[in-house]
Enzyme design. Structure first.
Site, PDB file in Angstrom:
ATOM      1  N   HIS A  62      32.883 -21.417  -0.960  1.00  0.00           N
ATOM      2  CA  HIS A  62      31.212 -21.280  -0.361  1.00  0.00           C
ATOM      3  C   HIS A  62      30.447 -22.668  -0.523  1.00  0.00           C
ATOM      4  CE1 HIS A  62      32.008 -16.983  -1.584  1.00  0.00           C
ATOM      5  NE2 HIS A  62      31.712 -16.873  -0.286  1.00  0.00           N
ATOM      6  N   GLU A 106      25.778  -9.807   9.493  1.00  0.00           N
ATOM      7  CA  GLU A 106      27.217  -9.027   8.936  1.00  0.00           C
ATOM      8  C   GLU A 106      27.528  -7.897   9.549  1.00  0.00           C
ATOM      9  OE1 GLU A 106      29.894  -9.816   6.632  1.00  0.00           O
ATOM     10  OE2 GLU A 106      30.279  -7.721   7.384  1.00  0.00           O
ATOM     11  N   ASP A 137      27.335  -6.934  14.714  1.00  0.00           N
ATOM     12  CA  ASP A 137      28.387  -7.722  15.186  1.00  0.00           C
ATOM     13  C   ASP A 137      27.850  -9.203  15.573  1.00  0.00           C
ATOM     14  OD1 ASP A 137      31.356  -7.328  16.791  1.00  0.00           O
ATOM     15  OD2 ASP A 137      29.645  -9.098  17.633  1.00  0.00           O
ATOM     16  N   GLY A 138      28.506 -10.291  14.976  1.00  0.00           N
ATOM     17  CA  GLY A 138      27.956 -11.441  15.236  1.00  0.00           C
ATOM     18  C   GLY A 138      27.712 -12.098  16.524  1.00  0.00           C
ATOM     19  N   ASP A 159      31.451 -17.391   8.684  1.00  0.00           N
ATOM     20  CA  ASP A 159      32.584 -17.092   7.455  1.00  0.00           C
ATOM     21  C   ASP A 159      32.968 -15.568   7.665  1.00  0.00           C
ATOM     22  OD1 ASP A 159      30.978 -16.185   3.921  1.00  0.00           O
ATOM     23  OD2 ASP A 159      33.332 -16.787   4.960  1.00  0.00           O
ATOM     24  N   SER A 160      33.895 -15.882   8.477  1.00  0.00           N
ATOM     25  CA  SER A 160      34.658 -14.435   9.067  1.00  0.00           C
ATOM     26  C   SER A 160      35.720 -14.203   8.248  1.00  0.00           C
ATOM     27  CB  SER A 160      34.672 -14.337  10.409  1.00  0.00           C
ATOM     28  OG  SER A 160      35.706 -15.214  10.733  1.00  0.00           O
ATOM     29  N   THR A 161      36.143 -12.832   8.629  1.00  0.00           N
ATOM     30  CA  THR A 161      37.299 -12.413   8.060  1.00  0.00           C
ATOM     31  C   THR A 161      38.706 -13.054   9.189  1.00  0.00           C
ATOM     32  OG1 THR A 161      37.021 -10.596   9.126  1.00  0.00           O
ATOM     33  CG2 THR A 161      37.175 -10.011   6.853  1.00  0.00           C
ATOM     34  N   PRO A 166      37.553  -6.660  13.682  1.00  0.00           N
ATOM     35  CA  PRO A 166      36.100  -7.109  13.953  1.00  0.00           C
ATOM     36  C   PRO A 166      36.084  -8.378  14.164  1.00  0.00           C
ATOM     37  CG  PRO A 166      35.834  -6.341  11.752  1.00  0.00           C
ATOM     38  CD  PRO A 166      37.186  -5.950  12.274  1.00  0.00           C
TER      39      PRO A 166
HETATM   40  N1  SAM Z   1      35.753 -16.224   2.835  1.00  0.00           N
HETATM   41  C1  SAM Z   1      36.388 -15.222   3.420  1.00  0.00           C
HETATM   42  C2  SAM Z   1      37.630 -15.655   4.399  1.00  0.00           C
HETATM   43  O1  SAM Z   1      37.777 -16.964   4.628  1.00  0.00           O
HETATM   44  O2  SAM Z   1      38.350 -14.901   4.860  1.00  0.00           O
HETATM   45  C3  SAM Z   1      35.531 -14.146   4.377  1.00  0.00           C
HETATM   46  C4  SAM Z   1      34.776 -13.599   3.443  1.00  0.00           C
HETATM   47  S1  SAM Z   1      33.447 -12.429   4.163  1.00  0.00           S
HETATM   48  C5  SAM Z   1      33.425 -11.118   3.182  1.00  0.00           C
HETATM   49  C6  SAM Z   1      33.906 -12.093   5.978  1.00  0.00           C
HETATM   50  C7  SAM Z   1      32.976 -11.246   6.724  1.00  0.00           C
HETATM   51  O3  SAM Z   1      33.013 -11.234   7.900  1.00  0.00           O
HETATM   52  C8  SAM Z   1      33.364  -9.505   6.150  1.00  0.00           C
HETATM   53  O4  SAM Z   1      32.309  -9.052   5.493  1.00  0.00           O
HETATM   54  C9  SAM Z   1      33.472  -8.919   7.496  1.00  0.00           C
HETATM   55  O5  SAM Z   1      32.863  -7.536   7.621  1.00  0.00           O
HETATM   56  C10 SAM Z   1      32.942  -9.751   8.410  1.00  0.00           C
HETATM   57  N2  SAM Z   1      33.123  -9.963   9.862  1.00  0.00           N
HETATM   58  C11 SAM Z   1      34.138  -9.732  10.400  1.00  0.00           C
HETATM   59  N3  SAM Z   1      33.916  -9.489  11.919  1.00  0.00           N
HETATM   60  C12 SAM Z   1      32.601  -9.556  12.055  1.00  0.00           C
HETATM   61  C13 SAM Z   1      31.721  -9.572  13.300  1.00  0.00           C
HETATM   62  N4  SAM Z   1      32.234  -9.458  14.483  1.00  0.00           N
HETATM   63  N5  SAM Z   1      30.432  -9.957  12.943  1.00  0.00           N
HETATM   64  C14 SAM Z   1      29.885 -10.077  11.608  1.00  0.00           C
HETATM   65  N6  SAM Z   1      30.653  -9.951  10.365  1.00  0.00           N
HETATM   66  C15 SAM Z   1      32.008  -9.727  10.764  1.00  0.00           C
END
Ligand code: SAM
Length: 292
Positions: A62, A106, A137-138, A159-161, A166
């Site tokens: 972070h 998010e 959705d971002g 900061d996505s998955t 998604p």
């Molecule tokens: N630091 C972590 C990593 O590097 O993998 C990511 C942590 S954060 C919890 C990731 C977030 O991205 C999740 O809460 C997920 O729901 C969100 N996410 C995934 N796809 C997304 C999208 N299209 N729009 C917005 N948020 C999204």
């Protein structure tokens, strides 16, 4: 009998953590959400079987995904966070008093709610007066603001998955173009771009896509013990500034620096010095991809 959580990072390799207890489990509309209490890293957020963050090592990710781009910009008044549902990036962004508005978009409300309940150290900023949280959705959010042209951002943090489910479309060139369009004329963005040991092809492709959209593009790293391989990368696309340099007077206005546990002003440049096998992935594509 002991309980262990194992993340299969590749078909033949993984990380395993001894579990004290399972705190929460849910199949959300977007992913499988687990919160477990681990013996070594404390509470751990897991999405679709992948470690997202742990209380013990979250500060590395972070701090490094937030402060590198924020110190590189001279006046980051408006900041957008895409993803980041645990709240850790939002917390770090709002340490900068120069940030007038931090908007977090998010897709999954369950991640926000569960982080509020089990990760108070990370989710403390959701109610901050300068914070704004949208459950959306971002990519859709970027399309919406492109249509209305109602806002632009100085810094965007993705900061996505991982590029599955998604988040899959958040690693494509069209998304980077939408980011470019949502940035101010001197804006810059950063995305987490996985690890060079198991995802070299992804890093190579994403670097190429970002370098085709942005006039300047760079890669930097940090050590995150609970992420695959422990060596994590972040890719920056910048319209003007070199992120290896702290913008004038930005550190003077950062009394919080001494509270940080990983980011240091010297890392602003040092984090971009890449191990040879990493710079080889981005040689000739990114500005710091040179193996002299
Ligand atoms: N630091 C972590 C990593 O590097 O993998 C990511 C942590 S954060 C919890 C990731 C977030 O991205 C999740 O809460 C997920 O729901 C969100 N996410 C995934 N796809 C997304 C999208 N299209 N729009 C917005 N948020 C999204």
């Amino acid at each position: 009998m002991h309980l262990w959580f194992t993340e299969e990072q590749t078909a033949g390799f993984g990380i395993t953590a001894k579990i004290k207890k399972t705190l929460y489990h849910e199949q959300t509309p977007y992913q499988v959400l687990d919160m477990v209490e681990t013996e070594t890293f404390g509470p751990m957020l897991v999405l679709d079987g992948m470690v997202m963050t742990t209380v013990r090592d979250e500060f590395v990710y972070h701090e490094m995904i937030s402060h590198i781009p924020l110190f590189a910009h001279p006046n980051p008044r408006r900041v957008l966070i895409i993803g980041g549902g645990d709240g850790g990036v939002l917390r770090e962004v709002l340490r900068h008093s120069v940030v007038e508005r931090a908007v977090m978009v998010e897709i999954d409300s369950a991640v926000v709610e569960v982080s509020k309940a089990y990760l108070p150290q990370l989710s403390s900023a959701f109610t901050h007066p300068r914070a704004e949280v949208h459950i959306l959705d971002g990519f859709r959010y970027l399309s919406d603001i492109a249509e209305t042209r109602r806002v632009s951002y100085d810094v965007i943090i993705v900061d996505s998955t991982e590029p599955v489910g998604p988040a899959e479309k958040l690693f494509e060139r069209g998304f980077y173009q939408a980011i470019f369009d949502a940035l101010s004329e001197d804006g810059l963005f950063v995305a987490q771009t996985d690890n060079p040991w198991f995802k070299g092809d992804l890093i190579r492709r994403v670097s190429r896509d970002i370098a085709q959209v942005f006039p300047r593009a760079f890669l930097y790293t940090a050590n995150i013990p609970t992420y695959p391989s422990g060596l994590w990368t972040f890719t920056i696309g910048s319209k003007v500034y070199d992120p290896r340099t702290i913008a004038p007077h930005r550190v003077d206005r950062a009394p919080f620096l001494k509270e940080l546990r990983y980011y240091h002003p010297a890392l602003q440049e040092a984090a971009f010095v890449l191990p040879r096998f990493v710079s080889a992935l981005v040689e000739g594509v990114l500005e710091n991809g040179t193996t002299i």
